[in-house]
Design a protein around this motif. Structure first.
Motif, PDB file in Angstrom:
ATOM      1  N   LYS A  39      32.159 -26.210 -19.176  1.00 27.63           N
ATOM      2  CA  LYS A  39      32.435 -25.878 -17.771  1.00 27.63           C
ATOM      3  C   LYS A  39      31.397 -24.882 -17.243  1.00 27.63           C
ATOM      4  O   LYS A  39      30.922 -24.999 -16.117  1.00 27.63           O
ATOM      5  CB  LYS A  39      33.841 -25.276 -17.629  1.00 27.63           C
ATOM      6  N   ILE A  40      31.046 -23.897 -18.088  1.00 27.52           N
ATOM      7  CA  ILE A  40      30.048 -22.900 -17.687  1.00 27.52           C
ATOM      8  C   ILE A  40      28.682 -23.557 -17.500  1.00 27.52           C
ATOM      9  O   ILE A  40      27.964 -23.270 -16.528  1.00 27.52           O
ATOM     10  CB  ILE A  40      29.974 -21.758 -18.728  1.00 27.52           C
ATOM     11  N   GLY A  58      28.634 -25.363 -14.314  1.00 24.48           N
ATOM     12  CA  GLY A  58      28.489 -24.395 -13.228  1.00 24.48           C
ATOM     13  C   GLY A  58      27.052 -23.942 -13.060  1.00 24.48           C
ATOM     14  O   GLY A  58      26.551 -23.814 -11.934  1.00 24.48           O
ATOM     15  N   MET A  59      26.359 -23.719 -14.200  1.00 19.85           N
ATOM     16  CA  MET A  59      24.958 -23.301 -14.156  1.00 19.85           C
ATOM     17  C   MET A  59      24.084 -24.382 -13.522  1.00 19.85           C
ATOM     18  O   MET A  59      23.239 -24.091 -12.671  1.00 19.85           O
ATOM     19  CB  MET A  59      24.464 -22.996 -15.576  1.00 19.85           C
ATOM     20  N   PHE A  90      24.965 -26.856 -11.487  1.00 16.62           N
ATOM     21  CA  PHE A  90      25.260 -26.980 -10.063  1.00 16.62           C
ATOM     22  C   PHE A  90      24.686 -25.800  -9.270  1.00 16.62           C
ATOM     23  O   PHE A  90      24.269 -25.961  -8.123  1.00 16.62           O
ATOM     24  CB  PHE A  90      26.767 -27.096  -9.824  1.00 16.62           C
ATOM     25  N   GLY A  91      24.673 -24.615  -9.888  1.00 19.23           N
ATOM     26  CA  GLY A  91      24.106 -23.437  -9.229  1.00 19.23           C
ATOM     27  C   GLY A  91      22.622 -23.606  -8.946  1.00 19.23           C
ATOM     28  O   GLY A  91      22.145 -23.292  -7.856  1.00 19.23           O
ATOM     29  N   TRP A 101      22.148 -26.366  -6.304  1.00 22.98           N
ATOM     30  CA  TRP A 101      22.468 -25.852  -4.973  1.00 22.98           C
ATOM     31  C   TRP A 101      21.333 -24.971  -4.439  1.00 22.98           C
ATOM     32  O   TRP A 101      20.950 -25.064  -3.275  1.00 22.98           O
ATOM     33  CB  TRP A 101      23.771 -25.060  -4.999  1.00 22.98           C
ATOM     34  N   PRO A 150      33.174 -20.512 -14.686  1.00 20.37           N
ATOM     35  CA  PRO A 150      32.300 -21.595 -14.173  1.00 20.37           C
ATOM     36  C   PRO A 150      31.891 -21.398 -12.719  1.00 20.37           C
ATOM     37  O   PRO A 150      30.718 -21.587 -12.381  1.00 20.37           O
ATOM     38  CB  PRO A 150      33.175 -22.852 -14.343  1.00 20.37           C
ATOM     39  N   PHE A 151      32.839 -20.998 -11.859  1.00 24.66           N
ATOM     40  CA  PHE A 151      32.488 -20.760 -10.452  1.00 24.66           C
ATOM     41  C   PHE A 151      31.581 -19.553 -10.306  1.00 24.66           C
ATOM     42  O   PHE A 151      30.579 -19.579  -9.581  1.00 24.66           O
ATOM     43  CB  PHE A 151      33.749 -20.549  -9.612  1.00 24.66           C
ATOM     44  N   VAL A 155      29.546 -18.265 -12.468  1.00 24.47           N
ATOM     45  CA  VAL A 155      28.213 -18.570 -12.996  1.00 24.47           C
ATOM     46  C   VAL A 155      27.423 -19.425 -11.995  1.00 24.47           C
ATOM     47  O   VAL A 155      26.212 -19.237 -11.821  1.00 24.47           O
ATOM     48  CB  VAL A 155      28.324 -19.277 -14.367  1.00 24.47           C
ATOM     49  N   PHE A 156      28.110 -20.357 -11.339  1.00 23.50           N
ATOM     50  CA  PHE A 156      27.485 -21.141 -10.266  1.00 23.50           C
ATOM     51  C   PHE A 156      26.900 -20.209  -9.203  1.00 23.50           C
ATOM     52  O   PHE A 156      25.744 -20.340  -8.795  1.00 23.50           O
ATOM     53  CB  PHE A 156      28.521 -22.076  -9.632  1.00 23.50           C
ATOM     54  N   SER A 192      23.953 -16.893 -18.898  1.00 26.73           N
ATOM     55  CA  SER A 192      24.150 -16.827 -17.444  1.00 26.73           C
ATOM     56  C   SER A 192      24.206 -15.402 -16.913  1.00 26.73           C
ATOM     57  O   SER A 192      23.816 -15.141 -15.779  1.00 26.73           O
ATOM     58  CB  SER A 192      25.425 -17.579 -17.042  1.00 26.73           C
TER      59      SER A 192
END
Length: 481
Positions: free
Chosen positions: A9-10, A13-14, A16-17, A20, A248-249, A251-252, A325
């Motif tokens: 999950k982390i 998140g990374m 997707f970060g 983005w 996860p959020f 870290v994003f 992260s």
């Protein structure tokens, strides 16, 4: 998604970060990302730091007091520091070997290196330093005109506010002595130490001192204190569980902010930043990856037979992804402790003593990076450091790593001290500053992996390791299970 392991999950998140951040850069939304998304990453770091300091304090007090036998405590402390010192020297030596083989500083074009050399000689003349290799380009007529131009440019060398801030943060007190690092370990005001994450060694000193004294207090008087310490420690561990559900959020947001600040609204800037330092970065990364996937597993396998190669990395993956992260050993410490205890089967008495010390003292990744960085910068400036000067780098980097705060980019501050120790310009940190954050992520993973490996070795030596490879480490932080 609920069944997915936390480290996956982390990682999601990374990814997707970063996606983005690049998307917002292309669309011109970088300022929006910095203003409205990046703050959540800062909140995450602050939450983990909030937990880290009291967790270190109560974990060490509880760990020391629960050992029960002062002789065992002394033996365990000696082994812990001894192994940490050995792995640090190994990391620095590996860094020096790689940088001398790859020679990343010599990959630049010759004219750039000559310009760098002239700027070094101008700085050395102004600061009263002796030229390291005895060669003086300023005495050659063909370089007079270029030297004049570079002299004007060098006046604005510290215009980068971030670099100037790092320079100011180094203590250069006139009254410092060779034993000043030892003096700094003992706090004059413990509550002042608690308010500063950079004084973790002082907190560790107080916690060990307090825990040792508890061993010599009659049990009827020490028992209420022990119950309080253990109870508070459990509360902080539960706080870790809760905070990690949002990792996860967070870290994003953290990665989106870091990349957006580097790129701005121009993706090309990121490409150019990394292109110029690619050889240096590659050398550091090779060393760090060798430490993670070869050196530590070899050491662990030599001392501890029961933990398999894949089992170790599966057990530590949540802590490693979080370390990557956050770039902070201190912020990752609560999760490292949970992984080591729940997944590797290390007794809490061992982990609560060894890991907090490791988060402060064991900076193998930082040490390796410092060794590579110093030689790389010397190569860039056409300076041929002798074996003796490189040994000085090893010794200084080892000592500097002990005092390096377990927070993002602390190694950059300590690099100033290492550069000064071999008579090189501390302002050169500006050259490697752009890629420091990315490399900091990897070297924090090295530090956390090393902490876990040493903790497992100590636990096995004390017969306090109960590893069960059939357990599922991915459920460590699942509050619903």
């Amino acid at each position: 998604m609920k069944k997915l392991a936390l480290h996956w999950k982390i990682i999601i998140g990374m990814v997707f970060g970063i996606i983005w951040a690049l998307l917002s850069s292309a669309m011109g939304w970088s300022q929006f990302t910095i203003d409205w998304i990046d703050p959540f990453g800062t909140i995450f770091i602050n939450l983990l730091k909030l937990i880290a300091v009291p967790l270190v304090l109560f974990s060490i007090i509880g760990g020391v007091a629960n050992i029960g036998d002062p002789k065992r405590l002394g033996r365990m402390g000696g082994k812990t520091l001894g192994i940490y010192l050995v792995t640090t020297i190994m990391a620095i030596s590996l860094g020096l070997l790689l940088v001398n083989l790859v020679k990343p500083g010599e990959m630049l074009d010759e004219q750039s290196r000559i310009d760098n050399r002239i700027s070094y000689e101008i700085w050395a003349a102004n600061e009263g330093h002796v030229i390291k290799d005895g060669i003086n380009y300023l005495q050659k007529p063909e370089y007079f005109e270029r030297a004049q131009e570079i002299s004007e440019l060098s006046k604005s060398q510290l215009k980068d506010a971030a670099v100037a801030d790092k320079m100011k943060s180094v203590k250069t007190g006139e009254n410092s002595t060779p034993l000043q690092p030892l003096v700094d370990i003992v706090p004059s005001n413990f509550f002042q130490s608690l308010s500063n994450n950079g004084r973790m060694l002082q907190i560790i000193f107080f916690a060990i001192f307090f825990g040792v004294c508890l061993l010599f207090v009659p049990s009827e008087k020490s028992l209420p204190v022990m119950n309080f310490v253990n109870g508070v420690n459990e509360v902080f561990l539960k706080m870790v569980d809760i905070v990690m559900q949002g990792a996860p959020f967070f870290v994003f947001a953290l990665l989106a902010g870091v990349v957006s600040k580097m790129a701005g609204d121009d993706i090309g800037k990121v490409v150019e930043i990394f292109k110029g330092l690619s050889w240096y970065s590659m050398t550091v990364l090779i060393g760090l990856l060798l430490m993670i996937f070869v050196i530590y597993p070899m050491i662990l396998k030599f001392f501890v037979k029961k933990i398999p190669y894949k089992g170790f990395f599966k057990a530590m993956s949540p802590a490693q992804t979080l370390a990557f992260s956050t770039s902070s050993s201190a912020a990752t410490l609560p999760v490292t402790m949970e992984c080591v205890e729940e997944n590797l089967g290390v007794n809490k008495k061992i982990s609560s003593f060894v890991l907090p010390i490791g988060a402060t003292v064991n900076m193998d990744g930082t040490s390796l990076y410092q060794a590579v960085a110093v030689i790389f910068l010397a190569q860039m400036h056409m300076i041929d450091l002798t074996i003796g000067q490189q040994i000085t780098v090893v010794l200084t980097a080892t000592l500097a790593s002990v005092g390096s705060a377990a927070v993002p980019s602390a190694g950059l501050v300590m690099l100033i001290i290492v550069l000064s120790s071999v008579g090189l310009n501390p302002a050169w940190i500006a050259i490697i500053f752009p890629v420091d954050r990315i490399l900091d992520m990897f070297r924090t993973v090295v530090n956390v992996t090393g902490d876990a490996a040493v903790c497992s070795i100590i636990a096995d030596g004390e017969n306090m390791l109960d590893y069960n490879e059939h357990e599922n480490p991915s459920e460590t932080f699942d509050l619903d299970s």
